[in-house]
Design a protein around this motif. Structure first.
Motif, mmCIF file in Angstrom:
data_model
loop_
_atom_site.group_PDB
_atom_site.id
_atom_site.type_symbol
_atom_site.label_atom_id
_atom_site.label_comp_id
_atom_site.label_asym_id
_atom_site.label_seq_id
_atom_site.Cartn_x
_atom_site.Cartn_y
_atom_site.Cartn_z
ATOM 1 N N ALA A 14 0.835 -1.204 0.000
ATOM 2 C CA ALA A 14 0.000 0.000 0.000
ATOM 3 C C ALA A 14 0.871 1.257 0.000
ATOM 4 C CB ALA A 14 -0.934 -0.010 1.201
ATOM 5 N N ALA A 15 1.982 1.215 0.720
ATOM 6 C CA ALA A 15 2.886 2.366 0.756
ATOM 7 C C ALA A 15 3.523 2.618 -0.609
ATOM 8 C CB ALA A 15 3.966 2.142 1.811
ATOM 9 N N GLU A 16 3.899 1.545 -1.297
ATOM 10 C CA GLU A 16 4.489 1.691 -2.631
ATOM 11 C C GLU A 16 3.465 2.238 -3.626
ATOM 12 O OE1 GLU A 16 7.854 -1.845 -2.478
ATOM 13 O OE2 GLU A 16 5.802 -2.348 -3.057
ATOM 14 N N LEU A 17 2.236 1.767 -3.526
ATOM 15 C CA LEU A 17 1.184 2.285 -4.403
ATOM 16 C C LEU A 17 0.892 3.750 -4.107
ATOM 17 C CD1 LEU A 17 -1.255 -0.761 -4.478
ATOM 18 C CD2 LEU A 17 0.228 0.053 -6.331
ATOM 19 N N ALA A 18 0.925 4.116 -2.842
ATOM 20 C CA ALA A 18 0.705 5.519 -2.459
ATOM 21 C C ALA A 18 1.831 6.402 -2.999
ATOM 22 C CB ALA A 18 0.601 5.643 -0.951
ATOM 23 N N ALA A 19 3.064 5.895 -2.954
ATOM 24 C CA ALA A 19 4.195 6.663 -3.482
ATOM 25 C C ALA A 19 4.058 6.867 -4.990
ATOM 26 C CB ALA A 19 5.505 5.953 -3.155
ATOM 27 N N ILE A 20 3.629 5.831 -5.687
ATOM 28 C CA ILE A 20 3.415 5.955 -7.141
ATOM 29 C C ILE A 20 2.311 6.962 -7.412
ATOM 30 C CG2 ILE A 20 2.588 4.745 -9.213
ATOM 31 C CD1 ILE A 20 3.997 2.224 -8.052
ATOM 32 N N ASP A 21 1.247 6.897 -6.638
ATOM 33 C CA ASP A 21 0.139 7.832 -6.800
ATOM 34 C C ASP A 21 0.593 9.265 -6.566
ATOM 35 O OD1 ASP A 21 -2.616 8.305 -7.364
ATOM 36 O OD2 ASP A 21 -2.931 8.661 -5.207
ATOM 37 N N THR A 22 1.450 9.459 -5.562
ATOM 38 C CA THR A 22 1.965 10.796 -5.258
ATOM 39 C C THR A 22 2.839 11.313 -6.392
ATOM 40 O OG1 THR A 22 1.918 10.342 -2.888
ATOM 41 C CG2 THR A 22 3.369 12.108 -3.615
ATOM 42 N N GLU A 23 3.633 10.433 -6.985
ATOM 43 C CA GLU A 23 4.554 10.837 -8.044
ATOM 44 C C GLU A 23 3.926 10.832 -9.433
ATOM 45 O OE1 GLU A 23 8.132 8.520 -7.859
ATOM 46 O OE2 GLU A 23 8.415 8.923 -5.733
ATOM 47 N N TRP A 24 2.685 10.388 -9.556
ATOM 48 C CA TRP A 24 2.096 10.221 -10.880
ATOM 49 C C TRP A 24 2.065 11.500 -11.716
ATOM 50 C CZ3 TRP A 24 2.091 6.523 -13.982
ATOM 51 C CH2 TRP A 24 1.401 6.640 -15.189
ATOM 52 N N PRO A 25 1.750 12.676 -11.171
ATOM 53 C CA PRO A 25 1.779 13.872 -12.032
ATOM 54 C C PRO A 25 3.149 14.107 -12.674
ATOM 55 C CG PRO A 25 0.610 14.337 -10.001
ATOM 56 C CD PRO A 25 1.234 12.973 -9.841
ATOM 57 N N LEU A 26 4.213 13.844 -11.935
ATOM 58 C CA LEU A 26 5.552 14.001 -12.493
ATOM 59 C C LEU A 26 5.819 12.932 -13.553
ATOM 60 C CD1 LEU A 26 8.321 15.338 -12.600
ATOM 61 C CD2 LEU A 26 8.996 13.936 -10.632
ATOM 62 N N ILE A 27 5.422 11.720 -13.294
ATOM 63 C CA ILE A 27 5.602 10.635 -14.262
ATOM 64 C C ILE A 27 4.871 10.964 -15.562
ATOM 65 C CG2 ILE A 27 5.091 8.201 -14.757
ATOM 66 C CD1 ILE A 27 5.450 7.739 -11.669
ATOM 67 N N ALA A 28 3.629 11.425 -15.442
ATOM 68 C CA ALA A 28 2.839 11.770 -16.632
ATOM 69 C C ALA A 28 3.480 12.920 -17.403
ATOM 70 C CB ALA A 28 1.416 12.117 -16.220
ATOM 71 N N ALA A 29 4.001 13.916 -16.690
ATOM 72 C CA ALA A 29 4.651 15.045 -17.353
ATOM 73 C C ALA A 29 5.914 14.585 -18.090
ATOM 74 C CB ALA A 29 4.992 16.128 -16.321
ATOM 75 N N GLU A 30 6.667 13.677 -17.481
ATOM 76 C CA GLU A 30 7.865 13.159 -18.143
ATOM 77 C C GLU A 30 7.505 12.335 -19.378
ATOM 78 O OE1 GLU A 30 9.712 11.246 -14.799
ATOM 79 O OE2 GLU A 30 10.949 13.001 -14.365
ATOM 80 N N LEU A 31 6.398 11.628 -19.321
ATOM 81 C CA LEU A 31 5.941 10.886 -20.505
ATOM 82 C C LEU A 31 5.541 11.847 -21.621
ATOM 83 C CD1 LEU A 31 3.886 8.010 -18.848
ATOM 84 C CD2 LEU A 31 6.034 7.806 -20.109
ATOM 85 N N ASP A 32 4.963 13.005 -21.265
ATOM 86 C CA ASP A 32 4.623 14.017 -22.268
ATOM 87 C C ASP A 32 5.878 14.556 -22.946
ATOM 88 O OD1 ASP A 32 1.925 13.728 -21.770
ATOM 89 O OD2 ASP A 32 1.790 15.500 -20.463
ATOM 90 N N VAL A 33 6.955 14.761 -22.165
ATOM 91 C CA VAL A 33 8.221 15.214 -22.758
ATOM 92 C C VAL A 33 8.744 14.159 -23.725
ATOM 93 C CG1 VAL A 33 10.660 15.720 -22.288
ATOM 94 C CG2 VAL A 33 8.883 16.758 -20.883
ATOM 95 N N LEU A 34 8.717 12.922 -23.311
ATOM 96 C CA LEU A 34 9.180 11.840 -24.179
ATOM 97 C C LEU A 34 8.379 11.800 -25.472
ATOM 98 C CD1 LEU A 34 11.002 9.380 -24.626
ATOM 99 C CD2 LEU A 34 9.270 8.019 -23.443
ATOM 100 N N ASP A 35 7.072 11.938 -25.366
ATOM 101 C CA ASP A 35 6.216 11.928 -26.552
ATOM 102 C C ASP A 35 6.557 13.099 -27.477
ATOM 103 O OD1 ASP A 35 4.067 10.812 -28.074
ATOM 104 O OD2 ASP A 35 2.806 12.484 -27.389
ATOM 105 N N ALA A 36 6.793 14.271 -26.902
ATOM 106 C CA ALA A 36 7.159 15.435 -27.718
ATOM 107 C C ALA A 36 8.512 15.225 -28.388
ATOM 108 C CB ALA A 36 7.171 16.693 -26.849
ATOM 109 N N GLN A 37 9.454 14.607 -27.690
ATOM 110 C CA GLN A 37 10.766 14.338 -28.273
ATOM 111 C C GLN A 37 10.665 13.332 -29.426
ATOM 112 O OE1 GLN A 37 12.798 13.157 -24.702
ATOM 113 N NE2 GLN A 37 13.683 15.182 -24.384
ATOM 114 N N VAL A 38 9.844 12.328 -29.264
ATOM 115 C CA VAL A 38 9.640 11.353 -30.342
ATOM 116 C C VAL A 38 9.033 12.047 -31.561
ATOM 117 C CG1 VAL A 38 8.296 9.328 -31.026
ATOM 118 C CG2 VAL A 38 9.508 9.338 -28.845
ATOM 119 N N THR A 39 8.099 12.957 -31.317
ATOM 120 C CA THR A 39 7.489 13.707 -32.416
ATOM 121 C C THR A 39 8.544 14.517 -33.160
ATOM 122 O OG1 THR A 39 5.374 13.818 -31.274
ATOM 123 C CG2 THR A 39 5.753 15.448 -32.997
ATOM 124 N N LEU A 40 9.475 15.135 -32.418
ATOM 125 C CA LEU A 40 10.544 15.901 -33.063
ATOM 126 C C LEU A 40 11.440 14.999 -33.908
ATOM 127 C CD1 LEU A 40 11.668 18.344 -30.227
ATOM 128 C CD2 LEU A 40 10.330 18.885 -32.264
#
Length: 82
Positions: A14-40
């Motif tokens: 449960a603690a590990e899942l909570a940590a992932i949930d807490t970090e999810w906005p950052l993870i999603a933002a980093e995935l957006d950067v990756l997607d933009a880089q692939v587009t370039l």
């Protein structure tokens, strides 16, 4: 043949899942950067990136910065913990 492999997989706690949930906005933002880089990279083979492609990358990078700052604030300020 390897025979000493574990037969069970550990589920996240449960603690590990909570940590992932807490970090999810950052993870999603980093995935957006990756997607933009692939587009370039893809655009390089098809006439070059457009100004909109570059803007998309800059905005994604700004989201990463904001998400990282927000995460740092939440982890240092117990009143802001989710």
């Amino acid at each position: 043949m390897i025979t000493n492999l574990p037969t069970t997989t550990a589920e996240p706690t449960a603690a590990e899942l909570a940590a992932i949930d807490t970090e999810w906005p950052l993870i999603a933002a980093e995935l957006d950067v990756l997607d933009a880089q692939v587009t370039l990279i893809y655009a390089e083979d098809h006439g070059g990136p457009s100004p909109l492609d570059w803007r998309r990358l800059r905005r994604a990078e700004a989201r990463v910065t904001r998400a990282a700052a927000d995460l740092a604030d939440r982890t240092t300020d117990p009143r802001r913990a989710a």
